[in-house]
Design an enzyme around this catalytic site. Structure first.
Site, short mmCIF file in Angstrom:
data_model
loop_
_atom_site.label_atom_id
_atom_site.label_comp_id
_atom_site.label_asym_id
_atom_site.label_seq_id
_atom_site.Cartn_x
_atom_site.Cartn_y
_atom_site.Cartn_z
CD GLU A 187 -1.46 0.30 3.62
OE1 GLU A 187 -2.05 1.38 3.63
OE2 GLU A 187 -1.67 -0.60 4.46
CB SER A 247 -8.57 3.69 9.32
OG SER A 247 -9.16 3.30 8.13
CB SER A 297 1.31 5.69 7.14
OG SER A 297 0.97 4.40 7.56
NE ARG A 339 3.55 3.12 8.67
CZ ARG A 339 3.31 3.18 9.97
NH1 ARG A 339 4.28 2.94 10.83
NH2 ARG A 339 2.10 3.49 10.42
N1 LIG Z 1 -17.66 8.43 3.04
C1 LIG Z 1 -16.81 8.16 4.03
N2 LIG Z 1 -17.03 7.10 4.84
C2 LIG Z 1 -16.18 6.80 5.84
N3 LIG Z 1 -15.08 7.53 6.12
C3 LIG Z 1 -14.81 8.60 5.36
C4 LIG Z 1 -15.66 8.96 4.28
N4 LIG Z 1 -15.13 10.04 3.68
C5 LIG Z 1 -14.03 10.37 4.35
N5 LIG Z 1 -13.81 9.51 5.38
C6 LIG Z 1 -12.67 9.62 6.31
O1 LIG Z 1 -11.58 9.02 5.66
C7 LIG Z 1 -10.98 8.02 6.49
C8 LIG Z 1 -10.47 6.91 5.62
O2 LIG Z 1 -9.50 7.45 4.77
P1 LIG Z 1 -8.74 6.57 3.68
O3 LIG Z 1 -9.71 6.04 2.70
O4 LIG Z 1 -7.65 7.42 3.15
O5 LIG Z 1 -8.12 5.44 4.57
P2 LIG Z 1 -8.26 3.84 4.54
O6 LIG Z 1 -7.50 3.36 3.38
O7 LIG Z 1 -9.68 3.44 4.65
O8 LIG Z 1 -7.53 3.50 5.92
P3 LIG Z 1 -6.13 2.78 6.17
O9 LIG Z 1 -5.17 3.34 5.14
O10 LIG Z 1 -5.74 3.19 7.55
O11 LIG Z 1 -6.38 1.34 5.98
C9 LIG Z 1 -12.07 7.61 7.44
O12 LIG Z 1 -11.55 7.11 8.64
C10 LIG Z 1 -12.84 8.89 7.64
O13 LIG Z 1 -12.25 9.71 8.62
C1 LIG Z 2 -2.14 0.01 9.47
C2 LIG Z 2 -2.18 1.04 8.36
C3 LIG Z 2 -0.80 1.10 7.69
C4 LIG Z 2 -3.21 0.55 7.34
O1 LIG Z 2 -3.30 1.43 6.26
C5 LIG Z 2 -2.60 2.44 8.88
O2 LIG Z 2 -3.87 2.41 9.39
C6 LIG Z 2 -1.63 3.01 9.92
O3 LIG Z 2 -0.58 3.45 9.59
N1 LIG Z 2 -2.03 3.04 11.22
C7 LIG Z 2 -1.23 3.58 12.30
C8 LIG Z 2 -0.40 2.51 12.93
C9 LIG Z 2 0.66 3.13 13.87
O4 LIG Z 2 1.75 3.45 13.41
O5 LIG Z 2 0.34 3.33 15.04
#
Ligand SMILES: Nc1ncnc2c1ncn2[C@@H]1O[C@H](COP(=O)(O)OP(=O)(O)OP(=O)(O)O)[C@@H](O)[C@H]1O
Ligand SMILES: CC(C)(CO)[C@@H](O)C(=O)NCCC(=O)O
Length: 474
Positions: free
Chosen positions: A201, A251, A254, A266
């Site tokens: 990713e 969510s 990073s 990272r």
């Molecule tokens: N329609 C939506 N539904 C849910 N969350 C949303 C929405 N639009 C924006 N967000 C925000 O965007 C965040 C998710 O962002 P993003 O898609 O970049 O990460 P992700 O890929 O889902 O998470 P990660 O990389 O940590 O696995 C959510 O936690 C929320 O704060």
């Molecule tokens: C676990 C991932 C890389 C998934 O995208 C992301 O949600 C993240 O970087 N979380 C924070 C983890 C940490 O460094 O505490």
């Protein structure tokens, strides 16, 4: 005779080296040829800037030169990023179809029409039409890039929808990234007969950022006067970017240090991210969506929830230059029964947003100072339609670093991972063809520049094997 053999060997080596050189040069050019226009709302004239040239942009090749590489990657071209909250899909729609491609199988045509003609898919899938990029050149093909997102929690429905559109009838490999590429791999294979070719990713993220920035003049911006009502988005010339820091607020968060094209580490992260904001907001206010949470926050006042320096000092803490209006303790007012009785949902939503954003700004600042980097790129869907956080990040970075650090943002917020993943599909395939050609050259001294290769190994591990060739349109 010996002399004759030596001369022949010499010529043959020279021939192979020249071919290698030619292929190397072609590859560089093919990977780099990308121009585009963004049909975005934001493209004020003031944003158009003269870009310093970078090795992988603004080169043009005659169409015949790239068809030898990429025409063998059959359509459709997707990149899927399945994150902890949202799944993001980049779909490349070619606009330079050959006659043969116009005869594409019915299923492919239907999928193309369905994606292109709708803005919503099921109840929860959305196409971000304002982010669509037209006239993009990827892997030698010209077309449009479409951006679609849906909640990861709806993956089963998405798979069902894809099935109903006939995806299962196309034996296929789709490039996927994000944690969900691992989590949902079996489900994809079982329901859709689809192999997920997995890519990391963060590799995909960096690749996507570099591609989009190089291909969209107005991708990168900063906020001028972030504290004032009249904040303005200004284009930032990011054509000489290294080193820079990426703070990807999904969510979780990073934090990466990028030192050269495709080279990064990272450096840190925090679990207090976009997921925390939405989770806490749902708990505290009873809201049910990100949009609702942001709407509440826009109507709220965080000082009804937070304890400020002036609530403690009666003014500023002058000795250490702490302004009276700074937050001294996030949610610090909520220990009072009276205050809890009076607080509104809007105030709680605002305070949650401010708390999470300020904490990210603080960690990002420490990382940047530690790594001696002055430009910090904030992205991820937490920033989607979220001007409150963008302003706070801009102000926080500038104020606390006394102007040494600059907060930058990108228009395509959370879509870089899926774009990077789509590009992997194309270049892995090109790499494979090039390798095969070179192998053939060495073995029989002839060049096979028509892109035909042996049947490809298929592999779901996402390692060195190229994406499977599709049997749809080609
Ligand atoms: N329609 C939506 N539904 C849910 N969350 C949303 C929405 N639009 C924006 N967000 C925000 O965007 C965040 C998710 O962002 P993003 O898609 O970049 O990460 P992700 O890929 O889902 O998470 P990660 O990389 O940590 O696995 C959510 O936690 C929320 O704060
Ligand atoms: C676990 C991932 C890389 C998934 O995208 C992301 O949600 C993240 O970087 N979380 C924070 C983890 C940490 O460094 O505490």
């Amino acid at each position: 005779m010996k002399f004759l053999i030596a001369v022949c060997t010499c010529f043959s080596k020279l021939f192979v080296s020249l071919r290698k050189l030619l292929f190397g040069a072609c590859k560089l050019l093919v990977m780099g040829v990308c121009t585009s226009s963004l049909s975005s709302k934001m493209a004020p004239e003031s944003c158009v800037r003269v870009r310093k040239s970078r090795s992988y942009s603004s080169v043009s090749l005659p169409p015949s030169s790239y068809s030898m590489f990429s025409s063998s990657v059959a359509m459709p071209w997707f990149g899927l990023d399945i994150g902890g909250s949202l799944a993001k899909l980049a779909y490349f729609e070619p606009t330079d179809n050959t006659e043969a491609e116009e005869q594409e199988v019915e299923t492919l045509k239907n999928i193309r029409k369905y994606l292109k003609n709708n803005r919503s898919y099921g109840d929860t899938g959305h196409r971000d039409v304002h982010l669509q990029m037209n006239n993009v050149l990827i892997g030698g093909r010209r077309g449009s890039l479409h951006f679609i997102r849906f909640p990861t929690s709806e993956m089963a429905l998405f798979i069902e929808l894809a099935k109903s559109k006939g995806m299962a009838t196309l034996a296929s490999t789709v490039c996927a990234t994000g944690g969900g590429a691992y989590k949902f791999e079996r489900q994809f294979y079982k329901e859709l007969h689809m192999r997920l070719h997995k890519f990391d990713e963060l590799d995909s993220l960096i690749r996507g950022i570099e591609f989009m920035e190089a291909n969209n003049q107005t991708e990168c911006y900063y906020l001028e006067n972030p504290k004032s009502e009249t904040t303005e988005k200004k284009c930032y010339d990011f054509s000489d970017p290294y080193p820079f820091m990426v703070v990807n607020i999904g969510s979780g968060v990073s934090i990466l240090k990028v030192t050269a094209p495709g080279q990064f580490t990272r450096v840190s992260g925090t679990s207090l991210g976009g997921g925390t904001f939405l989770g806490l907001c749902c708990l505290l206010t009873g809201c049910t969506s990100f949009e609702e949470a942001l709407e509440l926050a826009s109507q709220g006042d965080s000082t009804k929830v937070d304890k400020l320096v002036k609530d403690i000092y009666g003014g500023g803490y002058e000795k250490f230059n702490l302004d009276g209006n700074l937050v001294a303790a996030s949610f610090g007012q909520m220990i009072s029964t009276d205050r809890r009785a009076k607080v509104r949902r809007e105030d709680l939503a605002r305070a949650t947003l401010v708390t999470i954003t300020n904490n990210i700004a603080s960690i990002a600042r420490m990382c940047a100072l530690n790594e001696k980097i002055s430009r910090v790129l904030f992205l991820g869907n937490f920033l989607r339609s979220n001007m409150i956080s963008q302003k706070l990040l801009s102000y926080g970075m500038e104020y606390w670093s006394k102007g040494a650090l600059k907060a930058l943002f990108l228009e395509h917020e959370g879509y870089f991972g899926c774009v990077g993943c789509l590009l992997e599909l194309i270049t892995q395939r090109e790499d494979y063809i090039l390798k095969e050609n070179l192998k053939n050259n060495v073995v029989n001294g002839t060049a096979t520049v028509n892109g035909t290769t042996e049947p490809l190994p298929t592999d779901v591990s996402g390692s060195s094997n190229p994406p499977e060739m599709r049997n749809g349109s080609s």
